[in-house]
Enzyme design. Structure first.
Site, PDB file in Angstrom:
ATOM      1  N   ASP A 163       9.235 -35.259  31.384  1.00  0.00           N
ATOM      2  CA  ASP A 163       8.437 -34.038  31.951  1.00  0.00           C
ATOM      3  C   ASP A 163       8.768 -33.853  33.428  1.00  0.00           C
ATOM      4  OD1 ASP A 163       6.165 -32.277  32.426  1.00  0.00           O
ATOM      5  OD2 ASP A 163       5.202 -33.852  33.413  1.00  0.00           O
ATOM      6  N   ASP A 185       6.938 -31.567  36.305  1.00  0.00           N
ATOM      7  CA  ASP A 185       5.681 -31.662  37.416  1.00  0.00           C
ATOM      8  C   ASP A 185       4.726 -32.884  37.129  1.00  0.00           C
ATOM      9  OD1 ASP A 185       6.676 -29.219  38.383  1.00  0.00           O
ATOM     10  OD2 ASP A 185       5.506 -27.871  36.711  1.00  0.00           O
TER      11      ASP A 185
END
Length: 435
Positions: free
Chosen positions: A254, A256
């Site tokens: 991922d 953020d």
């Protein structure tokens, strides 16, 4: 497909090994000449018609390989009596290339590549030239190419440029599939540079020059240190393992809250700051031979806060910052969509249901196809239950990091395989993980 090997290098930086008694492409790697490694790799890919362009001490190459019969290939030679650069000898190829296109290999690179995949890319894109491009651990001092969304090259970015801008880590590796028509651009045998005199003018005319992006092993071994590292990589199986003929293990990441500090929707480059240990973690993935690929939702586009280009600028900043620390991502995939309508400034073109928004697995499936990934041995790492659910939906192992949202989004009732304080700990635990 025929292969042309540029085997005329003198190898000044390798004088301690060559002693000016053998040409640079004959430098031994684990006791075997580099050119023989190249020929064996070409033969593995079904390429047995090889043209060598030779120069300095070229007779040593001819004496060793002769017509190639001993090695199960056919070798012919073009002799440069004076150096013609990386493209001047194309003049002599006009009568030797019998098909519509050919493979060009520089004689100082060690590689293990699924060439059929690259050839399919060349054909599918109806290219005039396809350049093998990849990220590396030192992009700041490398010549870069800039690709559009269809992998067409629209700019060459010289390492001599003052780069006061964010850039994508995409390096020209010196390995090409070229149309035979390119040889017609060389009207006489004179010194020419392939990139400067042939490819850049084609790109400026918006001709069909493409970058084939791959994580496979290809290394310029023009120094003693690089040869020694390559020898180690051969011995431990690192090189063969990265060839896309073999299933790859990937650590999907991922963005953020996992790689960069969580600040809500990050679509301005000034808001993007790496997590403290992100560079170390990703460099560790690179060293392991596993792929590091980002899978991220970026609904700022759908909400009308920014354009696709703004997200791409953020990703260039991420690439630049990682590259400064010797780390790189093999690819970045992002979803710009959002299914829920009702925001006054929203962009209706992206306010749609899709298969790429996590926890759906469309982006992961795209990566699987492009990089021959084995999902059963791969991982999804993120800071939300959405990331963990995505991993489970795709059949991946999962790791939750306690940075960013630290799983407090509570959107899904899921249990990860690992819970780690940050990305670096997650990577270290993944690399040691045994079911």
């Amino acid at each position: 497909m025929q292969a042309v090997i540029m085997a005329g290098g003198k190898g000044t930086r390798l004088a301690a090994i060559t002693k000016d008694e053998i040409p640079k492409p004959m430098v031994p790697v684990n006791g075997k000449p580099l050119l023989l490694w190249q020929i064996e790799e070409l033969k593995k890919n079904g390429i047995t018609d090889i043209i060598m362009i030779i120069g300095h001490l070229g007779e040593k190459i001819e004496e060793y390989f002769q017509n190639g019969e001993k090695y199960g290939v056919h070798v012919s030679y073009i002799r440069e009596h004076e150096p013609l650069g990386t493209a001047g000898a194309f003049y002599y190829l006009k009568d030797k290339i019998v098909s519509d296109y050919f493979l060009l290999v520089f004689g100082d690179v060690f590689f293990s590549i699924d060439i059929q995949r690259m050839e399919k890319f060349y054909i599918d894109h109806q290219a005039k030239a396809a350049l093998f491009v990849h990220p590396n651990s030192h992009p700041a001092d490398s010549d870069l190419v800039v690709l559009d969304e269809n992998n067409k090259i629209f700019k060459f970015d010289s390492k001599h440029n003052v780069r006061n801008y964010w850039f994508d880590n995409c390096v020209n590796a010196g390995f090409y599939i070229l149309s035979k028509k390119i040889c017609d651009l060389v009207e006489k045998p004179c010194k020419l540079d392939l990139e400067k005199d042939i490819l850049i003018p084609l790109v400026e005319k918006e001709d069909a020059v493409y970058g084939y992006r791959s994580p496979e092993y290809i290394k310029d071994i023009g120094t003693v240190d690089r040869i020694r590292q390559t020898e180690k990589d051969v011995e431990n199986g690192f090189i063969e393992g990265k060839c896309l003929k073999n299933k790859q293990t990937c650590i999907f990441l991922d963005r953020d809250g996992t790689i960069n500090q969580y600040r809500g929707l990050v679509w301005k480059d000034e808001d993007f700051e790496l997590e403290e240990n992100a560079c170390d973690a990703i460099e560790r993935i690179n060293q392991s031979g596993k792929l590091a690929i980002v899978i991220t939702n970026q609904p700022s586009v759908a909400r009308g806060l920014c354009q696709i280009e703004d997200i791409e600028t953020v990703h260039k900043k991420m690439s630049t910052l990682l590259g400064k620390e010797g780390a790189y991502l093999d690819d970045v995939y992002f979803c710009p969509h959002h299914p829920d309508k009702g925001y006054p400034e929203e962009n209706p073109a992206y306010k749609i249901p899709c298969e790429c928004r996590k926890p759906k697995t469309g982006l992961i499936q795209k990566a699987v196809e492009q990089y021959h990934i084995d999902l059963s041995s791969s991982w999804m790492v993120g800071d939300t239950t959405v990331d963990i659910q995505t991993g489970k939906n795709a059949g991946l192992h999962t790791a939750l990091v306690l940075t960013g949202e630290a799983g407090n989004d509570k959107k899904y009732d899921v249990t990860p395989d690992l819970v780690c304080k940050d990305l670096r700990e997650a990577v270290e635990m993944i690399l040691k993980y045994k079911e």
